[in-house]
Scaffold this motif. Structure first.
Motif, PDB file in Angstrom:
ATOM      1  N   ALA A  10     -35.629 -57.363   9.834  1.00 18.30           N
ATOM      2  CA  ALA A  10     -35.167 -57.212   8.446  1.00 18.30           C
ATOM      3  C   ALA A  10     -36.204 -57.764   7.461  1.00 18.30           C
ATOM      4  N   GLN A  14     -38.450 -55.894   4.545  1.00 11.56           N
ATOM      5  CA  GLN A  14     -38.561 -56.385   3.166  1.00 11.56           C
ATOM      6  C   GLN A  14     -40.028 -56.531   2.747  1.00 11.56           C
ATOM      7  N   SER A 100     -30.345 -56.207  -4.414  1.00 10.39           N
ATOM      8  CA  SER A 100     -29.316 -55.874  -3.424  1.00 10.39           C
ATOM      9  C   SER A 100     -29.878 -56.010  -2.007  1.00 10.39           C
ATOM     10  N   ARG A 101     -31.150 -55.717  -1.845  1.00 10.94           N
ATOM     11  CA  ARG A 101     -31.789 -55.886  -0.521  1.00 10.94           C
ATOM     12  C   ARG A 101     -31.871 -57.371  -0.149  1.00 10.94           C
ATOM     13  N   TYR A 103     -29.934 -59.746  -1.225  1.00 14.68           N
ATOM     14  CA  TYR A 103     -28.582 -60.226  -0.928  1.00 14.68           C
ATOM     15  C   TYR A 103     -28.179 -59.859   0.505  1.00 14.68           C
ATOM     16  N   LYS A 104     -28.591 -58.662   0.947  1.00 17.24           N
ATOM     17  CA  LYS A 104     -28.265 -58.254   2.322  1.00 17.24           C
ATOM     18  C   LYS A 104     -28.976 -59.157   3.334  1.00 17.24           C
ATOM     19  N   LEU A 105     -30.210 -59.554   2.988  1.00 18.40           N
ATOM     20  CA  LEU A 105     -30.927 -60.492   3.869  1.00 18.40           C
ATOM     21  C   LEU A 105     -30.182 -61.825   3.940  1.00 18.40           C
ATOM     22  N   ASP A 107     -26.981 -62.251   3.480  1.00 16.25           N
ATOM     23  CA  ASP A 107     -25.786 -62.001   4.308  1.00 16.25           C
ATOM     24  C   ASP A 107     -26.105 -62.115   5.795  1.00 16.25           C
ATOM     25  N   LEU A 108     -27.234 -61.528   6.183  1.00 15.85           N
ATOM     26  CA  LEU A 108     -27.627 -61.571   7.596  1.00 15.85           C
ATOM     27  C   LEU A 108     -27.927 -63.008   8.030  1.00 15.85           C
ATOM     28  N   SER A 111     -24.714 -64.852   8.394  1.00 16.52           N
ATOM     29  CA  SER A 111     -23.947 -64.458   9.582  1.00 16.52           C
ATOM     30  C   SER A 111     -24.583 -65.006  10.858  1.00 16.52           C
TER      31      SER A 111
END
Ligand SMILES: [Fe+2]
Ligand SMILES: [Fe+2]
Length: 162
Positions: A10, A14, A100-101, A103-105, A107-108, A111
């Motif tokens: 990921a 990026q 938004s990208r 933020y997804k990082l 999130d990962l 998690s």
């Protein structure tokens, strides 16, 4: 703790997104230059360099974690715009997409309970807030001015001071 393969992959994606951003702004800079808007060209050239730094910061982080960096292809950017407003609207929308990208990082990383990556990403969260603010305030000014060439010239001069 070893960084996960999915996190490394990921972050490599990026790195590509940051170089793509750099190229988009370099192409905008060339467009502004061709349109005689040297201040905006200068502003975009600085933005290009910042995006390269963002990519390099991710690269350094992967090295620090002992992970493999993949140097990406860079997509050919759009290099013509109707006017300064269209270019800055595109830049603002692009920054929102990058946010938004990021933020997804995050999130990962959350998690995976990867606290080191979360901490590193916080810098990007703050940086994106600033970049969205910068581009959206230029969009607002240009929207206000419309076709007022004198006003656009004044904004151009302002942006040469970056
Ligand atoms: Fe960036
Ligand atoms: Fe950016």
């Amino acid at each position: 703790m070893k960084i996960s393969d999915s996190m490394v992959s990921a972050i490599n994606d990026q790195i590509k997104a940051e170089y793509d951003s750099a190229y988009i702004y370099l192409a905008m800079s060339a467009y502004f230059k061709s349109a005689g808007l040297d201040g905006m060209a200068h502003w975009m050239q600085k933005q290009y360099r910042e995006e390269v730094e963002h990519a390099e910061k991710f690269i350094d982080y992967l090295y620090e974690r002992g992970a493999r960096v993949i140097i990406p292809d860079v997509a050919k950017p759009k290099d013509n715009y109707a006017d300064a407003l269209e270019a800055f609207r595109t830049a603002y929308a692009h920054e929102q997409y990058v946010t938004s990208r990021i933020y997804k990082l995050v999130d990962l990383a959350v998690s995976e309970k990867d606290y080191a990556t979360q901490s590193m990403l916080q810098w990007y969260v703050d940086e994106q807030m600033e970049e969205e603010d910068n581009t959206s305030s230029i969009v607002s000014k240009l929207e206000f001015l419309g076709t007022d060439k004198h006003g656009i010239y004044t904004v151009d001069r302002e942006l040469s001071a970056r």
